[in-house]
Motif scaffolding. Structure first.
Motif: not given
Length: 910
Positions: A806-810, A823-827
């Motif tokens: 399961n992957l989640s990116y924003t 301002s925000s960058h994550s996986i």
């Protein structure tokens, strides 16, 4: 009684035998009743014809009698018989009655029924003289011992190799018996049945494993007293693992056996904590209050003085309601008193869940979902490891009662109490209570017959009222008298009037007007104190109110565009769906509810007139004093294609499938006619871009501003393009997606339905996530829920290794004031690999691409050891660095037979 047996045999004989055997059976009955065997017999030596009620089961059955030659001269008075019921006997191959031995022989699938007792076996011998029955299996042509006996009485079932049962004394001797009671599987080398409620066993073993003959572990006892559905009492007992004796033993043992809940002690776990010393955890007492409720009282104690107390209760009234409640309180000390780093804190948590059966009362419903307590409970508690709630910054609760009143008006009443708590700021918001009442839609101009048409007939109105008592407090004042001092009480009445109709057959128009009336029990007067040079605010207690109204209308339609390419092309057609809408809103200015005070200037500054409303700071706030007249524009687009399938054997429309190209792509803005500058609000964009059908879609949104910024990075009434820039400024942007992948995606064949994953409700209720992106949550020193046994012929090996990812990116971009930064960058990711049907390895982690660091990381290892379960959870770094190891028996009966160790995370008590 004996004549009745003969009559029963006669009744069950075939019609052809009845006529020819009538006289013979009558004579046999006389011989048996009058003892025509050459000698008289009393009750204890009575013939098997009395004990056995014969039935013809097959043509191969034979009945043999030995009859004497002389007749008795006198009749003997019979003693009272010892048997209380008739004995029925059956056999597949034959039943042979031996007069000489006074025995009955039954062979192949034999069965004897006496009252509530049933004995089945390959062969059975009934001895009339001793009134005993012997049952054993038979050896088939391959030499295997088959049709082993079963002894069943009521709900109790014993499966031995052989047995002897006495009808008179009701005692039995059983060899290699096997039975299951209260989750235990028991096997005894020799068993003695004292009566229908007590058994004695010698050299017995009992286990919760599936196969008692080849158990991976068992407890071995030399002597056992076994009371079905009650208890097992043993002499010296010790534990065997893989048939190897262990030093784990007890001079005696007591194991309760019951299908019902029963009260008893809960054995604590022991261990050592580097900050608090040695400890005992989760010890206490379980109270089986009734069939509808229970209570568990547990506690923890540490040698440095820390302690904890927990009360947990479950209740259930069938067809009405069910729920559970848990209260936890902990007094935590760090280090020893007198040391410079000594500190202490108190944490608590209350959880309550209640649900009502919908069928119990369809018109009313009561429900509760409560989770409140200390803001630092999930960070400081020493006996739980709930990662989901640790990462969550809010706690929420709701208790509500709703009632529907039958009738044409459709009235509904709802009374609720809510709680919202920010664990970072420790601010708590409560509503005690909130009352809502509504009356359903009323169509005053509705026709008596037919459908409603036109603007007039569709006019409808409603009535809604919402009254609240809102309290805002902090952790330190919670449950203190001071928390009620700033309570806000108010109510808002709303009467919406609306209608809808169509114009030009394709445009839908809706119009609405709202009337609002607000009540409050306090207002605020403001004045400027010239000496203190500050604004003074006085609270005026008493009823006050204000009234507002507004108007809005909107028109929209749906436009379909089709672009065909032909049936011979890979893409048959593309369809474009456009949903434009325009709305207008007008809100008057309610200046009558505003007052003024003068703020005097200093050092030559002019006085300032400040306008305020006495309703500012009340529950529902103040009415607007700015006239607003605005128009909103919105357009939504969907783009989809009809694409040819890979299967060339299909024909017609089955050859094509729908594929979404762009979903819910919308553009919206607003223009305010009432302002002199900056009339146009920023342009908002949103949408979903499918990448992999039904698997991966990117959600995006953005904000575009037409106005320029000045040197102070503030918006000015000048277009950005006229200020030397582009037409729009991108002030904010966001892109995110979630993706799930597993080995099933590569095994799935065309036409198969995709299986839906089951959500872990327990993890969800505890604050976790079904996809384990935040890790798993578990109570320390307790086993995980039982895992279903593996139903696979390859018990220890997977030919195809199951796995999931399961992957989640924003990513968020900000440029409101020329900061021009991400301002925000994550996986984040989580996954599991099933190395074998008994081995599972999982990981949950994430990476902050902006700050260059890993987020919360958890490694999980689980091993299914048949009757045992082993798990190891490890958080290798971060503020919650810790590990937890557990191995124990799965069964709840022996949940205290376990070994666990853990390294708790570092804690700083406040």
């Amino acid at each position: 009684m004996r004549l009745q047996n003969i009559g029963h045999f006669y009744k069950n004989s075939t019609k052809a035998l009845r006529t020819n055997l009538l006289h013979i059976l009558f004579l046999i009955g006389l011989f048996i009743n009058f003892g025509l065997y050459g000698q008289e017999k009393d009750s204890k030596d009575s013939d098997l014809g009395y004990l056995i009620k014969n039935r013809v089961d097959s043509l191969t059955q034979t009945i043999r009698f030995t009859i004497g030659d002389t007749l008795p001269q006198t009749t003997v008075n019979k003693k009272r018989e010892t048997l209380t019921d008739v004995v029925d006997a059956f056999a597949k191959d034959y039943k042979r009655l031996s007069r000489k031995e006074n025995k009955m022989y039954l062979y192949n699938k034999a069965e004897v029924i006496y009252g509530d007792m049933v004995i089945t076996a390959g062969r059975i011998i009934l001895d009339n003289k001793s009134q005993e029955v012997f049952a054993a299996g038979i050896v088939d042509s391959t030499g295997a011992y088959t049709q082993m006996p079963t002894f069943k009485q009521g709900d109790n079932l014993i499966e031995p190799d052989s047995l002897i049962f006495n009808f008179k004394t009701q005692k039995a001797l059983v060899f290699n018996s096997r039975t299951e009671q209260g989750g235990f599987k028991v096997k005894g080398e020799i068993s003695k049945r004292q009566n229908d409620s007590i058994y004695y066993l010698a050299n017995a073993k009992f286990t919760t494993a599936e196969d008692v003959d080849d158990a991976d572990y068992y407890f071995f006892a030399r002597k056992i007293k076994f009371v079905p559905d009650s208890k097992i009492v043993t002499g010296f007992v010790n534990m065997y693992i893989a048939d190897v004796p262990t030093p784990l033993g007890l001079p005696f043992g007591y194991f309760p056996l019951t299908d019902k809940q029963s009260s008893g002690f809960i054995i604590p776990s022991y261990g050592e904590n580097r900050n608090r010393g040695f400890f005992l955890q989760n010890g206490g007492y379980y109270f089986a209050i009734s069939d509808n409720a229970d209570l568990a009282v547990q506690g923890d104690y540490y040698t440095n003085g820390s302690y904890g107390l927990r009360l947990e209760s479950n209740y259930n009234v069938r067809y009405r309601f069910n729920g559970n409640i848990a209260l936890r309180y902990e007094k935590l000390l760090l280090e020893e008193r007198g040391f410079p780093d000594f500190s202490e804190t108190t944490v608590y948590n209350l959880r309550w869940s209640h649900s009502q059966d919908q069928k119990s009362n369809p018109s009313s419903r009561f429900s509760a979902s409560v989770n409140l307590g200390s803001s630092d409970y999930y960070q400081q508690s020493v006996n739980q490891n709930n990662t989901g709630n640790f990462l969550n910054n809010t706690l929420n609760s709701s208790v509500s009662y709703s009632k529907s009143f039958e009738g044409e008006l459709g009235m509904n009443l709802n009374i609720s109490a809510t709680h919202n708590q920010n664990t970072n700021t420790e601010v708590i918001n409560l509503t005690l209570p909130t009352l809502q009442f509504s009356v359903g839609r009323i169509f005053p101009f509705e026709p008596n017959k037919g459908n409603k048409k036109g603007a007039i007939q569709n006019i409808n109105l409603q009535y809604n009222v919402r009254a609240e008592n809102r309290i805002t407090t902090t952790d330190s004042l919670f449950f203190q008298p001071e928390m009620f001092e700033g309570a806000d009480v108010g109510a808002r009445h709303t009467i919406p009037i609306s209608t809808n109709f169509k114009i030009f057959d394709h445009f839908s128009v809706s119009t609405s007007a709202n009337y609002n009336e607000v009540w409050t029990l306090k207002t605020f007067e403001q004045r400027f104190d010239e000496q203190l040079r500050q604004v003074e605010r006085d609270t005026i207690t008493g009823f006050d109110s204000y009234r507002t109204y507004d108007f809005s209308t909107s028109v929209g339609t749906t436009v379909y565009g089709m672009f065909p390419f032909g049936d011979d092309n890979k893409i048959k057609a593309i369809r474009h769906v456009i949903r434009p809408s325009v709305s207008y809103n007008i809100n008057p200015a309610f200046d009558q509810y505003y007052d003024e005070y003068v703020r005097t200037g200093i050092a030559g500054l002019e006085d300032e007139v400040v306008e305020y409303s006495r309703f500012e700071g009340t529950l529902n706030g103040a009415p607007g004093n700015q006239f607003s007249s605005s128009m909103s524009f919105n357009i939504t687009n969907d783009l989809e294609a009809k694409v040819r399938k890979k299967d060339s054997t299909l024909s017609g429309d089955e050859r094509f499938k729908k594929v979404m190209l762009l979903s819910n792509f919308g553009i919206s803005t607003n223009y305010n006619f009432a302002t002199d500058s900056l009339n146009l609000s920023p342009l908002s964009l949103r949408g979903t871009l499918p990448i992999v059908q039904d698997k991966l879609a990117i959600n995006f949104l953005g904000t575009l501003d037409m106005y320029a910024l000045n040197s102070n990075n503030r918006r000015i009434d000048k277009l950005n393009i006229n200020n030397g820039g582009s037409l729009f400024r991108l002030t904010r942007g966001n892109a995110s997606f979630s993706y799930s992948l597993s080995n099933k995606d590569f095994q799935k064949k065309e036409g198969e339905e995709e299986e839906e994953e089951d959500f872990d409700s327990e993890s969800y209720l505890n604050g976790g996530r079904p996809d384990d992106l935040f890790g798993t949550s578990e109570m320390l020193n307790r086993p995980n829920p039982d895992k279903e046994p593996v139903s696979d012929e390859n018990e220890f090996y997977n030919y195809a290794i199951p796995w999931n990812l399961n992957l989640s990116y924003t990513m968020t971009y900000s440029n409101t004031a020329r900061e021009n930064e991400i301002s925000s960058h994550s996986i984040m990711f989580s996954g599991d690999v099933e190395l074998s049907p008994t081995w599972n390895v999982g990981v949950s982690s994430g990476y902050d691409l902006r700050n260059k660091g890993f987020s919360f990381t958890q490694l999980r290892f689980a091993k299914d050891l048949k009757s045992w379960q082993m798990s190891f959870n490890w958080t290798p770094f971060g503020v919650r660095r810790s590990w937890f190891f557990f191995i124990g028996i799965k069964s709840n009966i022996l949940q205290d037979v376990k070994y666990d160790r853990n390294r708790e995370r570092d804690r700083t008590l406040q």
